[in-house]
Design an enzyme around this catalytic site. Structure first.
Site, PDB file in Angstrom:
ATOM      1  CB  CYS A  31      37.940  42.019  45.712  1.00 34.48           C
ATOM      2  SG  CYS A  31      37.438  43.657  45.184  1.00 34.48           S
ATOM      3  N   GLY A  32      34.515  41.616  45.288  1.00 36.97           N
ATOM      4  CA  GLY A  32      33.409  41.819  44.348  1.00 36.97           C
ATOM      5  C   GLY A  32      33.679  42.885  43.322  1.00 36.97           C
ATOM      6  CG  HIS A  33      34.036  46.982  44.396  1.00 37.57           C
ATOM      7  ND1 HIS A  33      32.898  47.550  43.862  1.00 37.57           N
ATOM      8  CD2 HIS A  33      33.944  47.149  45.736  1.00 37.57           C
ATOM      9  CE1 HIS A  33      32.161  48.041  44.835  1.00 37.57           C
ATOM     10  NE2 HIS A  33      32.769  47.824  45.974  1.00 37.57           N
ATOM     11  CB  CYS A  34      38.635  42.466  42.068  1.00 39.54           C
ATOM     12  SG  CYS A  34      39.464  43.405  43.375  1.00 39.54           S
TER      13      CYS A  34
END
Length: 481
Positions: free
Chosen positions: A48-51
């Site tokens: 996950c990019g946001h993670c």
């Protein structure tokens, strides 16, 4: 010797990579979570990019918060490998952050996702909602807080203590509460009263440092009192509290504002803001800020620049209006210039600074091009229904929609009170009611609801869009599917 150095380096490297973020999995979540009075848990996926963006901020916050008294822990759960824990708590997207107290889910985390935001939010949630200040040293330490604090001064056994604790529990994410029954404190402050103590770093001759709450003690009354008074005449704005300041808000932006390293210098311009601002206190709110602390809230351009050889450097001034538009003072701060700027703003004589692409010389195609400077003229026109697409030039979904949007505009061209419009959201500013969180975003702004537009959630084929207009337009649509 060489072998020793290799081993030493390996140990050092291992130590330097140690994380202060705890890792839970399906096998230990239920037992580990019970060990912590307060803990924040991130449910994440490695891809996950946001993670990935959150990860370094989360690490910084974890390291800082373990030093709190009592310590606050941060943990994470990899949902791709631990489906039981994630499904139990209804995790449907990543990252999801949840707060647990005493082993039980307490609430979803809604604070900032920068390190500062996480630290600020959890510090306010740490320990009891209202700290029991049962000795003089605890009271002194609490009053030395860098943030405003609210203290209840109650006789032992007074019914007001319970009510105060209930209020503190409801408002703990926004304010810091404590209560005391110390005899000396009650003698000085009064008995069975609640007081707002502004931080000593913001002490000023222009206002009282301590305010007494008047009226019946209940949640609504105390909440309203704090909203009106928490920042005083001129508060210290940072990214985590900026949106809590009332508008209109005049902010003096000074790169020297740093209440840790430079408290005296930080108050130099603040006192000058207050000297002028006190005469506008019933019409305006005021703050000082370091531009580095405001980030996304700053104007994209247009701030006057300091002559780097000048000492001291002078602040730039921005007013954030009730409409959340930005109004920039043309010159750097001076007492006379600041006063004149406030006077003109109050009279409505200052134009907002709006990020905008150039106004098109010709705009007579079936799809109307909107830019920042024409948004009010076109989209907010009360005589027109407007369906507007916010796009990004690089967005693949936007490129796919473009021919359909053009066809829709062609079909609607004979409907004089319906406008099909588009705006490059990367180059133009929009009012807060038209917030764009992804591309393309489509809003429906009918004649009678310009301040409360509806986000379009339907299909993106031309037939879907035409049907929507037929069902929602103020006037009968002239077109065929």
């Amino acid at each position: 010797m060489k072998h020793f150095l290799v081993v030493l380096f390996a140990v050092f490297a291992s130590t330097s990579k140690a994380s202060d973020v705890l890792e839970f999995d399906d096998s230990n979540f239920g037992t580990e979570i019970t060990k912590y009075d307060l803990i924040l848990v991130e449910f994440f996926a490695p891809w996950c990019g946001h993670c990935k963006k959150l990860a370094p901020e989360y690490e910084i916050a974890a390291t800082a918060l373990k030093r709190e008294d009592p310590p606050i822990s941060l943990a994470k759960v990899d949902c791709t490998a631990n489906s039981d824990a994630c499904s139990k708590f209804g995790v449907s997207g990543y990252p999801t952050l949840k707060i647990f107290r005493g082993g039980e889910f307490n609430q979803d985390y809604n604070g900032g996702r920068s390190a500062d935001g996480i630290i600020s939010t959890l510090k306010k949630m740490n320990g009891p909602a209202s700290r029991v200040l049962d000795d003089a040293e605890k009271l002194k330490k609490f009053l030395a807080n860098a943030d405003p604090v609210i203290i209840g001064y109650f006789e032992e056994g007074n019914d007001g203590i319970k009510e105060f604790e209930n209020i503190a529990s409801a408002l703990r994410e926004d304010y810091k509460f404590g209560h005391t029954s110390l005899a000396d404190a009650l003698t000085e402050a009064g008995t069975n009263v609640v007081k707002l103590h502004r931080p000593k770093r913001l002490k000023s001759i222009f206002e009282d440092q301590v305010l007494t709450f008047e009226g019946k003690l209940n949640l609504n009354n105390l909440r309203n009192f704090l909203k009106d008074n928490i920042f005083g005449l001129c508060g210290h704005a940072v990214s985590t509290n900026f949106e809590k300041f009332k508008r209109p808000l005049a902010v003096a932006l000074d790169a020297n504002v740093d209440y840790v390293k430079n408290p005296k210098g930080s108050n130099y311009w603040r006192n000058r803001v207050m000297k002028v601002g006190k005469d506008f206190a019933d019409q305006m709110n005021f703050a000082v800020a370091n531009p580095a602390d405001l980030g996304q809230f700053l104007p994209d351009s247009g701030l006057p620049e300091n002559d780097q050889s000048a000492k001291p450097q002078k602040p730039a001034v921005v007013i954030y209006g009730s409409d959340d538009r930005k109004y920039i003072m043309a010159d750097l701060f001076s007492l006379d210039g600041f006063k004149e700027f406030l006077e003109k703003f109050v009279k409505g004589e200052i134009s907002a600074h709006i990020k905008s692409a150039p106004i098109p010389e010709a705009n007579d195609e079936p799809v109307t091009v909107v830019v920042g400077k024409t948004f009010d003229e076109i989209v907010m026109d009360e005589s027109k229904d407007v369906l507007i697409e916010f796009y990004a030039p690089w967005c693949g979904h936007c490129k796919s929609l473009e021919p359909k949007w053009n066809e829709l505009g062609e079909k609607m061209k004979d409907n004089e009170d319906v406008v099909i419009a588009k705006m490059d959201a990367t180059a133009n500013e929009t009012p807060k009611e038209y917030a764009v969180s992804g591309y393309p975003t489509i809003y429906w702004a009918p004649k009678d609801s310009k301040k409360n537009p509806r986000k379009y959630q339907g299909g993106r084929e031309v037939a879907d869009l035409v049907k929507f207009l037929k069902d929602n337009a103020s006037s009968k649509i002239k077109t065929e599917l």
